[in-house]
Design a protein around this motif. Sequence first.
Motif, mmCIF file in Angstrom:
data_model
loop_
_atom_site.group_PDB
_atom_site.id
_atom_site.type_symbol
_atom_site.label_atom_id
_atom_site.label_comp_id
_atom_site.label_asym_id
_atom_site.label_seq_id
_atom_site.Cartn_x
_atom_site.Cartn_y
_atom_site.Cartn_z
ATOM 1 N N UNK A 274 61.955 81.759 -44.722
ATOM 2 C CA UNK A 274 61.428 82.306 -43.459
ATOM 3 C C UNK A 274 60.572 83.548 -44.183
ATOM 4 N N UNK A 275 59.484 83.611 -43.505
ATOM 5 C CA UNK A 275 58.135 84.598 -44.008
ATOM 6 C C UNK A 275 58.002 85.496 -42.770
ATOM 7 N N UNK A 276 57.497 86.683 -42.642
ATOM 8 C CA UNK A 276 56.980 87.391 -41.588
ATOM 9 C C UNK A 276 55.689 87.930 -42.099
ATOM 10 N N UNK A 277 54.288 87.466 -41.598
ATOM 11 C CA UNK A 277 53.123 87.737 -42.115
ATOM 12 C C UNK A 277 52.471 88.652 -41.103
ATOM 13 N N UNK A 278 51.742 89.644 -42.059
ATOM 14 C CA UNK A 278 50.782 90.722 -41.057
ATOM 15 C C UNK A 278 49.613 89.948 -40.860
ATOM 16 N N UNK A 279 49.169 90.130 -39.582
ATOM 17 C CA UNK A 279 47.789 89.487 -39.333
ATOM 18 C C UNK A 279 46.939 90.460 -38.909
ATOM 19 N N UNK A 280 45.695 90.393 -38.987
ATOM 20 C CA UNK A 280 44.731 91.232 -38.632
ATOM 21 C C UNK A 280 43.351 90.462 -38.533
ATOM 22 N N UNK A 281 42.805 91.139 -37.393
ATOM 23 C CA UNK A 281 41.507 90.394 -37.016
ATOM 24 C C UNK A 281 40.321 90.857 -37.821
ATOM 25 N N UNK A 282 39.141 89.972 -38.099
ATOM 26 C CA UNK A 282 37.934 90.508 -38.561
ATOM 27 C C UNK A 282 36.790 89.756 -37.996
ATOM 28 N N UNK A 283 35.903 90.462 -37.467
ATOM 29 C CA UNK A 283 34.776 89.970 -36.610
ATOM 30 C C UNK A 283 33.871 89.495 -37.498
ATOM 31 N N UNK A 284 33.351 88.301 -37.445
ATOM 32 C CA UNK A 284 32.135 87.419 -38.094
ATOM 33 C C UNK A 284 30.825 87.613 -37.489
ATOM 34 N N UNK A 285 29.944 87.640 -38.341
ATOM 35 C CA UNK A 285 28.532 87.645 -37.734
ATOM 36 C C UNK A 285 27.641 86.517 -38.623
ATOM 37 N N UNK A 286 27.205 85.703 -38.027
ATOM 38 C CA UNK A 286 26.209 84.724 -38.356
ATOM 39 C C UNK A 286 24.697 85.122 -38.311
ATOM 40 N N UNK A 287 24.130 85.344 -39.596
ATOM 41 C CA UNK A 287 22.741 85.877 -39.655
ATOM 42 C C UNK A 287 22.023 84.665 -40.075
ATOM 43 N N UNK A 288 20.567 84.497 -39.470
ATOM 44 C CA UNK A 288 19.749 83.307 -39.778
ATOM 45 C C UNK A 288 18.775 84.046 -40.903
ATOM 46 N N UNK A 289 18.684 83.066 -42.075
ATOM 47 C CA UNK A 289 17.541 83.416 -42.992
ATOM 48 C C UNK A 289 16.454 82.483 -42.968
ATOM 49 N N UNK A 290 15.312 82.753 -43.430
ATOM 50 C CA UNK A 290 14.288 81.725 -43.394
ATOM 51 C C UNK A 290 14.128 80.396 -44.086
ATOM 52 N N UNK A 291 15.040 80.592 -45.438
ATOM 53 C CA UNK A 291 14.739 79.553 -46.548
ATOM 54 C C UNK A 291 16.185 79.792 -47.168
ATOM 55 N N UNK A 292 16.635 78.918 -48.026
ATOM 56 C CA UNK A 292 17.533 78.657 -48.854
ATOM 57 C C UNK A 292 17.304 79.735 -49.872
ATOM 58 N N UNK A 293 16.097 79.858 -50.547
ATOM 59 C CA UNK A 293 15.716 80.901 -51.416
ATOM 60 C C UNK A 293 16.005 82.277 -51.156
ATOM 61 N N UNK A 294 15.751 82.577 -49.908
ATOM 62 C CA UNK A 294 16.080 83.982 -49.379
ATOM 63 C C UNK A 294 17.564 84.177 -49.422
ATOM 64 N N UNK A 295 18.414 83.182 -49.034
ATOM 65 C CA UNK A 295 19.799 83.403 -49.217
ATOM 66 C C UNK A 295 20.212 83.596 -50.627
ATOM 67 N N UNK A 296 19.632 82.647 -51.529
ATOM 68 C CA UNK A 296 19.888 82.886 -53.024
ATOM 69 C C UNK A 296 19.693 84.236 -53.475
ATOM 70 N N UNK A 297 18.555 84.791 -52.970
ATOM 71 C CA UNK A 297 18.128 86.179 -53.304
ATOM 72 C C UNK A 297 19.278 87.195 -52.905
ATOM 73 N N UNK A 298 19.686 86.896 -51.702
ATOM 74 C CA UNK A 298 20.677 88.080 -51.172
ATOM 75 C C UNK A 298 22.121 87.939 -51.900
ATOM 76 N N UNK A 299 22.433 86.403 -52.256
ATOM 77 C CA UNK A 299 23.725 86.215 -52.820
ATOM 78 C C UNK A 299 23.571 86.713 -54.395
ATOM 79 N N UNK A 300 22.564 86.685 -54.894
ATOM 80 C CA UNK A 300 22.427 87.250 -56.295
ATOM 81 C C UNK A 300 22.327 88.689 -56.281
#
Length: 464
Positions: free
Chosen positions: A224-250
């Motif tokens: 038996x375990x007792x787990x602490x839970x916490x909510x985190x909001x998620x936002x989905x952001x649109x980018x124009x191309x995969x190269x833009x996402x690669x730039x942000x991730x890098x």
Amino acid sequence: FLSLWLRVQRRNLKTNVGITVFPILICVLLVVLQNVINGELDKPKYQCGCECTESDLDGTCLRKECGIQHSTLEQVWSCEVPSPPRWPALIQVPWPGFRAVGTASQPFDDLPNPLCRGDGSCPVTLLVTGENQTLAERVSGRVFPALYPLPNVTDYLMPPPFSPSQVTDYLDILSRIVVGSDTQPWYTQLLEPAFSSGKTLHLLQPRCMPFMFGTIPYNAGGVPLHIDIQCIEVQMLWRESASVINYELFKGYVQRGGETNEFVAGYDFLNTTGYDLNINVWYNSTYNDNTAYSFIAALRVPRLVNAISNAYLKFIRGSGVDMLLEYVKEMPKVGTRFRLDLSSLLSVLFFTWIVELLFPVMLTYLVYEKEQKLKIMMKMHGLKDGPYWLISYAYFFALSVIYMTFFVIFGSLIGNFLPIYFHEDCTCIFCGIFLFICQDSHCDWIHLCIWLWLARGISFSFLC
């Protein structure tokens, strides 16, 4: 010259015998150390924990039960696990101080304000792109299903209610939503670090509500375990191309050298249509800890793939259709014993001690020949260089053969104690040793000459 050389070797009989039996001494030393280590690892504190479940009137234990529920963290790895616990499939959530925010290197207006890092309230960000923006945004909007607190505000199209007083199977609920953790994943799923003491399970939701914070009970394989839970909001952001996402991730990559700006994931919908799903998924592989000094961790990627697949299925077939990833679990495990293979761990040093020992021996004889001027005396008696080189080569070849023969024979006799001997094919061992003997008896003369010439400033012509 041959008579003189043999006379010298008779004087050095004890030295030659000591050289040939040196591998035996090293092997004996390794066997003794291996037995000492094995004896230490066989102590109860490294064995699977047990507890007496039935005893007689005298207190003698009649039946005991062993398992992970009776073990410490040091003991649990040696336990037999016939039915591993089931864990919800999680995604990797960035630490609060590393979540993506607007920075000078990433001047995007839709990223969260950097001030949210002060109180740990930053949402997690997921980047989306594709050829059809409308379709991509509609599908990605279904990736994180919303929870509802009471059953009377839900129907069969929505996830079940999330109320501790009314829920008995949290594994089913957690398989219908997206749950994450910022803990470091492990190389095995016998234990999930997110469910260990003091850790927090994050519910990724479009909008957080008060009932999404608290503690829930969870049963993991009878524990038996007792787990602490916490909510985190998620936002989905649109980018124009995969190269833009690669730039942000890098730009936010931790090993780039700048400020860490970590995104939870990214989706490229490519040419996805209403009848064809074709997606690339970005995820952070830094957490696999892929170094030469540790096991490779199991990344939390399956939920990312299942979440987008389930969202697409709901988009084309309706909200009543699910393709759930109910849980992940490890394969059953037999009981094991802690073992440390000292010979394999010290294999490089072991090779240096054993095989390269003849190198300074040859160096000693080379210096002795120059000191006693044996080659000059040979020439004064009218002999040429051929006999000298032939006798020298034959002697060192014979010494190397005897030396390595003792090494292989004794190593084979104690192979059960030093696993390095039976981890390799006998043909490979024979070829490697034979090549060493040939090199050690012939080529090392040239190596010694060059080494002495460079190290001591003695001319090459004088030595050779």
